[in-house]
Design a protein around this motif. Structure first.
Motif, PDB file in Angstrom:
ATOM      1  N   GLU A  19       0.828  -1.205   0.000  1.00 46.33           N
ATOM      2  CA  GLU A  19       0.000   0.000   0.000  1.00 46.33           C
ATOM      3  C   GLU A  19       0.863   1.256   0.000  1.00 46.33           C
ATOM      4  O   GLU A  19       0.574   2.219  -0.716  1.00 46.33           O
ATOM      5  N   SER A  20       1.924   1.243   0.766  1.00 45.92           N
ATOM      6  CA  SER A  20       2.848   2.373   0.793  1.00 45.92           C
ATOM      7  C   SER A  20       3.502   2.566  -0.573  1.00 45.92           C
ATOM      8  O   SER A  20       3.620   3.694  -1.069  1.00 45.92           O
ATOM      9  N   ILE A  22       2.273   1.608  -3.473  1.00 42.41           N
ATOM     10  CA  ILE A  22       1.236   2.022  -4.416  1.00 42.41           C
ATOM     11  C   ILE A  22       0.982   3.527  -4.301  1.00 42.41           C
ATOM     12  O   ILE A  22       0.771   4.203  -5.301  1.00 42.41           O
ATOM     13  N   LYS A  23       1.026   4.058  -3.096  1.00 44.07           N
ATOM     14  CA  LYS A  23       0.766   5.482  -2.879  1.00 44.07           C
ATOM     15  C   LYS A  23       1.920   6.368  -3.336  1.00 44.07           C
ATOM     16  O   LYS A  23       1.737   7.561  -3.548  1.00 44.07           O
ATOM     17  N   SER A  24       3.104   5.793  -3.494  1.00 40.98           N
ATOM     18  CA  SER A  24       4.241   6.585  -3.958  1.00 40.98           C
ATOM     19  C   SER A  24       4.093   6.841  -5.460  1.00 40.98           C
ATOM     20  O   SER A  24       3.255   6.248  -6.130  1.00 40.98           O
ATOM     21  N   ASP A  25       4.897   7.738  -5.979  1.00 40.55           N
ATOM     22  CA  ASP A  25       4.851   8.103  -7.392  1.00 40.55           C
ATOM     23  C   ASP A  25       5.613   7.056  -8.188  1.00 40.55           C
ATOM     24  O   ASP A  25       6.838   7.098  -8.276  1.00 40.55           O
ATOM     25  N   LEU A  31       2.678  -0.066 -10.788  1.00 41.94           N
ATOM     26  CA  LEU A  31       1.418   0.068 -10.062  1.00 41.94           C
ATOM     27  C   LEU A  31       0.523  -1.136 -10.318  1.00 41.94           C
ATOM     28  O   LEU A  31      -0.049  -1.717  -9.387  1.00 41.94           O
ATOM     29  N   ILE A  35      -0.697  -3.724  -7.428  1.00 39.98           N
ATOM     30  CA  ILE A  35      -2.121  -3.945  -7.152  1.00 39.98           C
ATOM     31  C   ILE A  35      -2.472  -5.421  -7.319  1.00 39.98           C
ATOM     32  O   ILE A  35      -3.210  -5.985  -6.500  1.00 39.98           O
ATOM     33  N   LYS A  38      -1.116  -7.240  -4.280  1.00 43.84           N
ATOM     34  CA  LYS A  38      -1.905  -6.907  -3.096  1.00 43.84           C
ATOM     35  C   LYS A  38      -3.239  -7.649  -3.103  1.00 43.84           C
ATOM     36  O   LYS A  38      -3.660  -8.198  -2.080  1.00 43.84           O
TER      37      LYS A  38
END
Length: 102
Positions: A19-20, A22-25, A31, A35, A38
């Motif tokens: 999750e961390s 995925i939230k990064s650029d 991505l 996903i 995950k």
């Protein structure tokens, strides 16, 4: 328990790590990989994941295995690009020339 299955506590840590990430650029390909992994770790069926993301079942299994063996580094893009032809000084000179050009 095989080497791809973990206790619930470890799985939660891995999901939080993803999750961390995925939230990064990140790049769209990374991505999609993150996903897929995950969702697989969360218990989704590969067939469902492949339909949602528009990938193959093999894609999901492959990147899950890469993540399990190498961590986040396993799902990152492997290539770094080619080395530039210009030196740092030449590159700076070109940029300055372009800025001053009318």
């Amino acid at each position: 328990m095989n080497n791809l299955q973990l206790p619930q506590k470890d799985m939660e840590k891995e999901i939080a790590l993803l999750e961390s990430f995925i939230k990064s650029d990140i790049d769209a390909r990374e991505l999609k990989r993150a996903i897929a992994v995950k969702m697989a770790l969360s218990g989704n069926i590969y067939h469902e994941i492949s339909q949602i993301l528009g990938v193959s079942n093999f894609f999901v299994g492959y990147w899950k295995k890469q993540f399990k063996t190498k961590g986040i580094a396993g799902i990152k893009l492997g290539h770094k690009g080619s080395k530039g032809y210009l030196t740092a000084r030449q590159n700076t000179e070109v940029i300055e020339w372009l800025k001053n050009k009318e």
